[in-house]
Design an enzyme around this catalytic site. Structure first.
Site, PDB file in Angstrom:
ATOM      1  N   SER A  55      40.869  42.025  45.588  1.00 15.69           N
ATOM      2  CA  SER A  55      42.075  41.632  44.866  1.00 15.69           C
ATOM      3  C   SER A  55      43.329  41.918  45.698  1.00 15.69           C
ATOM      4  CB  SER A  55      42.090  42.321  43.499  1.00 15.69           C
ATOM      5  OG  SER A  55      42.998  41.703  42.628  1.00 15.69           O
ATOM      6  N   HIS A  71      36.076  39.849  37.617  1.00  9.59           N
ATOM      7  CA  HIS A  71      36.926  40.479  38.636  1.00  9.59           C
ATOM      8  C   HIS A  71      36.556  41.956  38.868  1.00  9.59           C
ATOM      9  CE1 HIS A  71      40.572  40.156  41.088  1.00  9.59           C
ATOM     10  NE2 HIS A  71      41.036  41.289  40.597  1.00  9.59           N
ATOM     11  N   ASP A  99      36.277  34.889  36.745  1.00  7.95           N
ATOM     12  CA  ASP A  99      37.368  35.831  36.973  1.00  7.95           C
ATOM     13  C   ASP A  99      38.601  35.327  36.227  1.00  7.95           C
ATOM     14  OD1 ASP A  99      39.598  37.164  38.151  1.00  7.95           O
ATOM     15  OD2 ASP A  99      38.455  37.503  39.998  1.00  7.95           O
TER      16      ASP A  99
END
Length: 284
Positions: free
Chosen positions: A152, A262, A229
């Site tokens: 991320s 995620h 996600d």
């Protein structure tokens, strides 16, 4: 102020050791923690290549060590894992903890230029201070053989740091990276506050912008992205990076993984592929 790292914990895992260290960082102006996973060794003279992991928003140096299971592959491949924190801590800058996506736990791996956030220099910490610290204090690490990956915000950090320092790292990979921060809400908020209003300054920390300039790559970029996600459509924008790579013939393996989100469940599922990807580049 202890410049030399002090060991604060140690746990055996897959024959090697997770060790946590504390040190004073002149770059950030505060005390910082980081983790190293040392793989097992049969010969004292053997030096391990290093693989830096950069974590995402809200994380510390602990999340990856506790949740990813990366130590299994790192142990069998003989690669040391280096896991820094995600921002300076304890500076008590007004507003530093007001939101989860800016300030503490959200350093975005850049060097802030705005006076209020001048200690937020995670780019220099990761690229300059930490490798020097490791080289000077851990003879068992070969810091000249280094690769980098992240998740991320940390995927953004890994990609931008790699592209700007192709001489320093052998390979890069990422999980669900923020690849085009100049065009997403997270990036907009962070860059405006850390870097000011000049958009040209932002592009220096945007993988999609950088890949058009720095593209003499020796290794394929590996990216895994979960298709479920919740940040995929508005924050992560992998197709923008894919397009930019295609334009300059940069080798990219972007794997869209159906059903994955995620989280660290997603990271743990594919981490072995990433460790092996880097081990191959590091051991050439």
């Amino acid at each position: 102020m202890e410049m030399k790292p002090t060991e604060i914990s140690s746990s055996k895992m897959f024959g090697g050791y997770n060790k946590r260290y504390k040190h004073y960082s002149p770059t950030l102006g505060c005390s910082m923690n980081f983790h190293i996973f040392f793989p097992p060794t049969s010969s004292p003279s053997k030096k391990f290549p290093v693989l830096y992991w950069l974590s995402g928003l809200t994380c510390t140096d602990e999340n990856f060590i506790a949740k990813s299971g990366a130590q299994r592959a790192a142990s069998s491949e003989g690669v040391a894992l280096i896991v820094p924190d995600t921002s300076p801590r304890g500076l008590n800058v007004e507003g530093e903890s007001d939101s989860w996506d800016f300030g503490v736990g959200a350093g975005f791996y850049l060097n802030a230029t705005q006076e209020k956030w001048k200690n937020w220099r995670m780019y220099d910490y990761v690229v300059k201070e930490l490798p020097t610290l490791l080289h000077e204090n851990f003879p068992e690490l070969d810091t000249s053989r280094a690769s980098i990956l992240g998740h991320s915000m940390g995927g953004h950090g890994a990609l931008t740091i790699y592209l700007k320092n192709l001489d320093k790292y052998k390979s890069v990979s990422a999980f669900a990276p923020i690849v085009n921060p100049v065009n997403c809400p997270w990036g907009l908020k962070a860059f405006t506050n850390y870097l000011g209003e000049n958009k040209a300054d932002w592009e220096e920390y945007d993988a999609t912008c950088l890949v058009s300039k720095y593209n003499n790559l020796s290794a394929t970029i590996l990216i895994d992205q979960g298709e479920d996600d919740k940040f995929l459509k508005d924050q992560l924008l992998p197709q923008k990076f894919e397009e930019a790579c295609r334009k300059v013939n940069v080798p990219l393996l972007l794997r869209l993984q159906p059903g994955y989100d995620h989280s660290y469940f997603f990271i743990a599922t594919f981490i072995d592929d990433h460790v092996r990807h880097h081990a191959q580049a590091l051991n050439l």
